[in-house]
Design a protein around this motif. Structure first.
Motif, short mmCIF file in Angstrom:
data_model
loop_
_atom_site.label_atom_id
_atom_site.label_comp_id
_atom_site.label_asym_id
_atom_site.label_seq_id
_atom_site.Cartn_x
_atom_site.Cartn_y
_atom_site.Cartn_z
N GLY A 231 0.82 -1.21 0.00
CA GLY A 231 0.00 0.00 0.00
C GLY A 231 0.85 1.26 0.00
O GLY A 231 0.52 2.25 -0.66
N TRP A 232 1.97 1.22 0.72
CA TRP A 232 2.88 2.36 0.75
C TRP A 232 3.45 2.67 -0.64
O TRP A 232 3.86 3.81 -0.91
N LEU A 233 3.47 1.67 -1.51
CA LEU A 233 4.04 1.88 -2.85
C LEU A 233 3.20 2.84 -3.70
O LEU A 233 3.65 3.28 -4.76
N TYR A 234 1.99 3.14 -3.23
CA TYR A 234 1.17 4.15 -3.92
C TYR A 234 1.73 5.56 -3.73
O TYR A 234 1.39 6.47 -4.49
N LEU A 235 2.56 5.76 -2.70
CA LEU A 235 2.98 7.11 -2.33
C LEU A 235 3.56 7.92 -3.49
O LEU A 235 3.24 9.12 -3.62
N PRO A 236 4.43 7.36 -4.34
CA PRO A 236 4.97 8.19 -5.43
C PRO A 236 3.90 8.79 -6.33
O PRO A 236 4.05 9.92 -6.81
N TRP A 237 2.80 8.06 -6.55
CA TRP A 237 1.73 8.61 -7.39
C TRP A 237 0.93 9.66 -6.63
O TRP A 237 0.35 10.55 -7.24
N VAL A 238 0.91 9.57 -5.29
CA VAL A 238 0.23 10.58 -4.48
C VAL A 238 0.97 11.91 -4.57
O VAL A 238 0.35 12.97 -4.74
N ILE A 239 2.28 11.87 -4.47
CA ILE A 239 3.06 13.11 -4.35
C ILE A 239 3.76 13.53 -5.64
O ILE A 239 4.50 14.51 -5.64
N LYS A 240 3.50 12.83 -6.74
CA LYS A 240 4.23 13.17 -7.97
C LYS A 240 4.00 14.60 -8.45
O LYS A 240 4.89 15.17 -9.08
N PRO A 241 2.82 15.23 -8.18
CA PRO A 241 2.70 16.64 -8.59
C PRO A 241 3.74 17.55 -7.95
O PRO A 241 4.07 18.61 -8.49
N LEU A 242 4.30 17.13 -6.80
CA LEU A 242 5.24 17.99 -6.08
C LEU A 242 6.58 18.09 -6.81
O LEU A 242 7.28 19.10 -6.66
N TRP A 243 6.96 17.03 -7.54
CA TRP A 243 8.26 17.13 -8.22
C TRP A 243 8.12 17.20 -9.75
O TRP A 243 9.11 17.16 -10.46
N SER A 244 6.90 17.39 -10.22
CA SER A 244 6.74 17.51 -11.68
C SER A 244 7.51 18.68 -12.27
O SER A 244 7.99 18.59 -13.41
N PRO A 245 7.68 19.84 -11.55
CA PRO A 245 8.49 20.92 -12.15
C PRO A 245 9.94 20.52 -12.41
O PRO A 245 10.57 21.07 -13.32
N LEU A 246 10.47 19.57 -11.63
CA LEU A 246 11.85 19.15 -11.85
C LEU A 246 12.04 18.53 -13.23
O LEU A 246 13.07 18.69 -13.87
N VAL A 247 11.01 17.79 -13.68
CA VAL A 247 11.08 17.16 -14.99
C VAL A 247 11.13 18.23 -16.08
O VAL A 247 11.80 18.06 -17.10
#
Length: 422
Positions: free
Chosen positions: A50-66
């Motif tokens: 269940g914890w493996l969902y976390l990257p999809w939860v917070i991915k908007p936070l590092w989208s500017p880096l891309v």
């Protein structure tokens, strides 16, 4: 020129979105089946996967880096190499004494890489195609993403069952599966390194600080939306019961009958849940989209809310009657998945409605983050709850846990014309 662009797009769009779907289904489904086959408890499986969902939860936070560092094309290619390597690394962990911990560490790497790949691939898609082409290929994207789900949840789980029967060892079987996955993904990396176009617009911006300032302003604008509390409540609670049922469906189908499961082999599971179930889910989603286009989201909202949640009773019936016929089990799963696919179209359209405006791309990404959080948090507790209640009572509880979904559905406001064509 246009015909050439069309041919070139067919060279990379199907494989790009097929590649986007594979690591997600590996992390979300194959990991659950692998840990179930190798003897771990439902509590541990649900909590840690269940914890493996976390990257999809917070991915908007590092989208500017891309956007800030490198091109989207380079991100896609490098991440696909990393994903292929990490899949092969899972195979290396299968015979380690600390298999559970070592494989989870690699799956974490895979999850973060996959979530970042989603950002880069979707950004590249928008940069490499004109707007008319983006609309034209959206169905191609969805089809090949679903094909990856069928490959992972259907064919590869079935293959693992054949290999377990042949070698008599689940660890060896899953090592072979992940070696094959790694080889497949490295082949995708090599293919995309050759064929992905190099659009002129795919360049990092010159003003990084301005990008970050705009990002935070966009994020703040989302939380200033009218009725944001109800919006967040809907995003987080609409799948409260379904999320828990979904996490325990795989252990229930695979567990032996003496502990309340249906005792399916991996091969039968791959057919019933991973192939027929996914096809029913896809068909339901297509029909849901057509229905909303015909009648609008407001008129479809309540029927679709019932379509998502009422078929959860299928699992109450399965855990009570304990049918042994694969055809009956497959039909029941297809019914539940079709209803879920049909009704879930309303949730997706709601996110589109919420995101509409000046920052629609960024706001939709934020919505998907809350959608993932609404899945992650309930799923983490679902294994422990199931082990306390047993499968039959757990599925009854999961059905009762859908009540908040109906409560938040009653609170949201939808323009009667929204979503309706013409």
């Amino acid at each position: 020129m246009e015909a050439t662009e069309q041919r070139n797009a067919w060279r990379w769009i199907p494989s790009l979105y097929f590649g986007q779907g594979i690591p997600y289904v590996v992390v979300m489904t194959l990991a659950t089946v692998m840990y179930k086959n190798t003897g771990f408890s439902n509590t541990d499986i649900a909590l840690y996967t269940g914890w493996l969902y976390l990257p999809w939860v917070i991915k908007p936070l590092w989208s500017p880096l891309v956007e800030m560092f490198g091109t989207r094309r380079r991100w896609v290619v490098v991440l696909q190499f990393l994903l292929g390597t990490s899949m092969a690394m899972v195979a290396l962990t299968t015979h380690l004494p600390a298999f559970f911990q070592a494989s989870l560490a690699v799956l974490w790497l895979m999850a973060f890489s996959s979530a970042t790949h989603d950002i880069a691939a979707d950004g590249f898609y928008m940069l490499a195609l004109r707007k008319q082409q983006q609309a034209a290929y959206v169905g191609v994207r969805s089809t090949f993403y679903r094909a990856a789900t069928i490959l992972g949840q259907g064919a590869l789980v079935s293959l693992s069952g054949v290999l377990i029967t042949r070698y008599g060892d689940a660890h060896t079987a899953w090592a072979i599966v992940f070696v094959a996955l790694g080889a497949l993904f490295l082949a995708l990396f090599a293919w995309h390194a050759l064929v992905l176009p190099r659009p002129a617009a795919d360049q990092p911006p010159a003003a990084g600080h301005a990008l970050y300032r705009e990002f935070f302003d966009t994020f703040a604008a989302f939380f200033r939306k009218e009725g944001i509390a109800v919006i967040l409540g809907f995003l987080l609670l609409f799948r409260l019961g379904e999320a828990q049922l979904l996490k325990m469906a795989t252990p229930f189908l695979l567990d032996p009958r003496n502990v309340g499961g249906l005792g399916l082999s991996n091969t039968d599971y791959g057919f019933a849940y991973g192939t027929v179930g996914i096809l029913a889910l896809t068909a339901g989603g297509l029909l849901g989209g057509v229905t909303i286009a015909r009648f609008g989201l407001k008129r479809c909202l309540w029927p679709m809310a019932f379509a998502v949640h009422v078929p959860d009773l299928v699992f109450v019936w399965l855990s009570t009657m304990m049918p042994s016929s694969l055809a009956v089990i497959t039909g029941a799963i297809a019914l539940e998945q079709f209803g879920y696919g049909f009704g879930f179209a309303s949730y997706l359209m709601f996110m589109i409605m919420v995101s509409d405006g000046a920052h629609k791309t960024a706001h939709y990404a934020i919505c998907t983050g809350f959608m993932a959080l609404g899945m992650m948090a309930p799923q983490m507790a679902s294994g422990w709850i199931q082990q306390q209640l047993g499968y039959q009572h757990f599925f009854i509880y999961a059905c009762l846990a859908t009540i908040p979904a109906f409560a938040v559905t009653a609170l949201i406001k939808v323009d009667p014309a929204f979503g309706r064509e013409g």
